[in-house]
Design an enzyme around this catalytic site. Structure first.
Site, short mmCIF file in Angstrom:
data_model
loop_
_atom_site.label_atom_id
_atom_site.label_comp_id
_atom_site.label_asym_id
_atom_site.label_seq_id
_atom_site.Cartn_x
_atom_site.Cartn_y
_atom_site.Cartn_z
N CYS A 172 -0.51 -0.29 1.04
CA CYS A 172 -0.81 1.41 0.44
C CYS A 172 -1.03 2.69 1.63
CB CYS A 172 -2.55 1.57 -0.05
SG CYS A 172 -2.94 3.50 0.00
N CYS A 183 4.80 6.09 -1.84
CA CYS A 183 3.52 4.82 -2.09
C CYS A 183 3.78 3.73 -2.84
CB CYS A 183 3.68 6.18 -3.20
SG CYS A 183 1.91 6.28 -4.20
N ASN A 184 3.46 2.67 -2.25
CA ASN A 184 3.08 1.71 -3.04
C ASN A 184 3.58 1.66 -4.87
OD1 ASN A 184 3.52 -0.24 -0.45
ND2 ASN A 184 1.97 1.39 0.07
N THR A 185 2.04 2.44 -4.90
CA THR A 185 1.46 3.06 -5.79
C THR A 185 2.96 3.49 -7.02
OG1 THR A 185 -0.80 2.63 -5.22
CG2 THR A 185 -0.24 3.61 -7.62
N1 DGL Z 1 -0.79 6.23 -0.70
C1 DGL Z 1 -0.64 5.69 -2.08
C2 DGL Z 1 0.08 4.21 -1.73
O1 DGL Z 1 1.19 3.80 -1.16
C3 DGL Z 1 -1.41 5.54 -3.14
C4 DGL Z 1 -3.06 6.25 -2.85
C5 DGL Z 1 -3.22 6.19 -4.29
O2 DGL Z 1 -4.46 5.61 -4.79
O3 DGL Z 1 -3.37 7.42 -4.67
O4 DGL Z 1 -0.25 3.15 -2.71
#
Ligand code: DGL
Length: 257
Positions: free
Chosen positions: A186, A76-78
């Site tokens: 994302c 997850c990038n976030t």
């Molecule tokens: N899948 C997540 C990412 O890679 C973020 C998704 C979310 O906003 O929950 O950033």
């Protein structure tokens, strides 16, 4: 003490990290994977950084106390942007791999080109992304593209329907005909790749960090002599606790691209 047959835990705010798990299964098919999606708290990308930090730490705590894991892939990038440093400090003996938008790949492949980075609000506003941007801003033109609402479409299992396509048309409206590549920053977004290519055209390269993350995981396990050559196994758990989320997760894991 980490053992070869312990799990590789893969964590995301929801079903998005399954796009990374697909790459992991290609590079490391003999491993035991534990996939944890925190769909009850998704989307993370529109939360405060502090909320994402706390949710990510809570997920790491759950995975390390309830299961035997030898590595944690924050798919997850976030969550990576908000908490990877703290997780590394908290679990110094655990192999921790994060993911970041594949801007380096874009800048290397398209010097002087125009590269869009589509990612969540948290990812685009964090210092980690600013550092990445400054590294490559002299090599290419970079457009930041937030995509509010897209994660919710993917969480609902709608990767290619009319609602998702309409939303993407709005998100990408200012960028059609202008990009050489689009970084999918994302892990949910690669599942919408078909609809994105219909809008931008097949000549715009779509890049994501899943491949690099899987290669890095392999390298780190190899280095620690923790590679397992078993039958391969995937266990999926989800905080939403409903069978529908598990069905969508499995569908995304095994769907044809
Ligand atoms: N899948 C997540 C990412 O890679 C973020 C998704 C979310 O906003 O929950 O950033």
């Amino acid at each position: 003490m980490n053992r070869k047959h312990d799990y590789i835990a893969v964590f995301d705010s929801g079903v998005g990290g399954i796009s990374v798990l697909r790459h992991l299964l290609r590079y490391l098919p003999g491993e035991r994977y534990l996939y944890f999606g925190d769909s009850v708290n998704a989307p993370y990308g529109s939360r405060t950084t502090e909320e994402v930090r706390q949710l990510t730490l809570a997920a790491a705590e759950k995975l390390t106390t309830e299961y035997d894991i030898k590595a944690l892939v924050i798919a997850c990038n976030t969550a990576t942007a908000a908490a990877v440093n703290e997780i590394r400090e908290t679990y110094p003996d655990l192999i921790v791999i994060g993911i970041e938008p594949a801007l380096k790949v874009g800048a290397d492949r398209f010097p002087g080109g125009c590269i869009g980075v589509m990612a969540t609000e948290v990812t685009l506003r964090e210092n980690k992304f600013d550092t990445l941007l400054h590294r490559f801003e002299d090599d290419c033109t970079i457009a930041k593209i937030p995509a509010p609402g897209l994660v919710q479409r993917i969480e609902a299992g709608d990767t290619d329907g009319p609602e998702t396509e309409n939303l993407l048309r709005t998100i990408l409206a200012d960028h059609v005909g202008k990009l050489d590549a689009l970084v999918l920053g994302c892990t949910h977004y690669p599942f919408a790749a078909k609809a994105i290519s219909r809008i931008l055209g097949d000549n715009v390269r779509l890049l994501d960090g899943g491949d690099g993350t899987a290669r890095e995981t392999k390298r780190r396990l190899e280095e620690a002599c923790l590679l397992e050559a078993g039958d391969g196994e995937v266990t999926i758990i989800n905080s939403a606790g409903n069978p529908e989320m598990l069905r969508i997760s499995r569908e995304l894991l095994y769907q044809e691209r």
